[in-house]
Design an enzyme around this catalytic site. Sequence first.
Site, mmCIF file in Angstrom:
data_model
loop_
_atom_site.group_PDB
_atom_site.id
_atom_site.type_symbol
_atom_site.label_atom_id
_atom_site.label_comp_id
_atom_site.label_asym_id
_atom_site.label_seq_id
_atom_site.Cartn_x
_atom_site.Cartn_y
_atom_site.Cartn_z
ATOM 1 N N SER A 161 0.786 -1.237 0.000
ATOM 2 C CA SER A 161 0.000 0.000 0.000
ATOM 3 C C SER A 161 0.816 1.285 0.000
ATOM 4 C CB SER A 161 -0.955 0.018 1.201
ATOM 5 O OG SER A 161 -0.243 0.062 2.419
ATOM 6 N N LYS A 196 -5.718 4.863 8.413
ATOM 7 C CA LYS A 196 -4.639 5.655 7.821
ATOM 8 C C LYS A 196 -4.989 7.140 7.791
ATOM 9 C CE LYS A 196 -2.813 1.779 5.212
ATOM 10 N NZ LYS A 196 -2.535 1.158 3.905
#
Length: 359
Positions: free
Chosen positions: A253, A298
């Site tokens: 990611s 996140k």
Amino acid sequence: MDRTRSVKVGLGVWSLIVALIALVVLTFLPTPYVIQRPGPVYNTLGTAADKDGEQLPLIAVEGAETFETAGSLDLTTVQVVGNRQRTPSWFELALAWTDSSKAVVPLDSVFPEGVTTEERDAQNATLMVDSQHEATAAALGELGYDTGAQVAVVEAVEGTPADGVLEADDIITAIDGSPVDSAKQLRQKIQDAEGSAVELTLLRGGEEKTVKVTPQERTADGKTTWVVGVTLRTDYDFPIDVTIQLDNVGGPSAGMMFALGIIDTLTPGELNGGEDVAGTGTIEADGTVGPIGGIRQKLYGARDAGADYFLAPESNCDDVVGHVPDGLTVVSTSTLEESVHALEVIADGGDVSALPTCD
């Protein structure tokens, strides 16, 4: 009256005792869940500790001129609390359910049955290495470099159309006369053929050969695809050396943020205008930005690290809407080119509200 009151008090005490006993029991009972929470944030323009604790540039370049950077281009991570050996207690889950920065997810979705924690970590480490290669290819491609991409065969699967036709380490240079330089491009050409035989031009042991293979139809989850039964990899011959130093972080990611950090390092000025920008997203060599997991965590991790802007994959927008922390501006992106453009608008003090976002 006094007797009634004492009976009520007695019932209340026993209710409290039973509740405490239940709480203690639930604390030690295994649960089928783990908790996701914001993990560490790393500035791709800064440094990171190696396995010996020494601080090294997170991105180092040799063979090309580099330039000063400022601000941050943060990659964000997610920490998982619990594993198959030790899951969070029901009490810990209850606390996590009330915390918007955390998520309670099924154990099997993070630690599949039959996969040990060590095996999962090894898989994530491999994905991280792959993402670094793809990020380097995407960044150098965006800057106009020739990355020397070649599609190579890892293996032909037994009993498939490729079995006995393609061999390990064959380099496929063209399909039906059209050059290919990525596994994604080759797969798309096979889909476009819709089952018709395709002609592959390849290098085997340095000699050029031409072979024909007829794709086989596969249907899964109601979707039909055409396959030849071969595992592929894309090899690169980068014109400059790019080293990414980041231990103890796995998965794919961080790819987009690696690519942006490389571009900023190799170009004059400050790509982010000196601002604090965070983001996430996988990256492919052609610049495609893909979805990731744990984006809500996140977002909070970026906000807590001081970021003002967040670059989110467009394909994750459904998970972003309604979960953006106060003080954080989210810009959605589907390609590396769009991400670079967004940073240029931020750097120039332009109208960020005109950029794509998650509505």
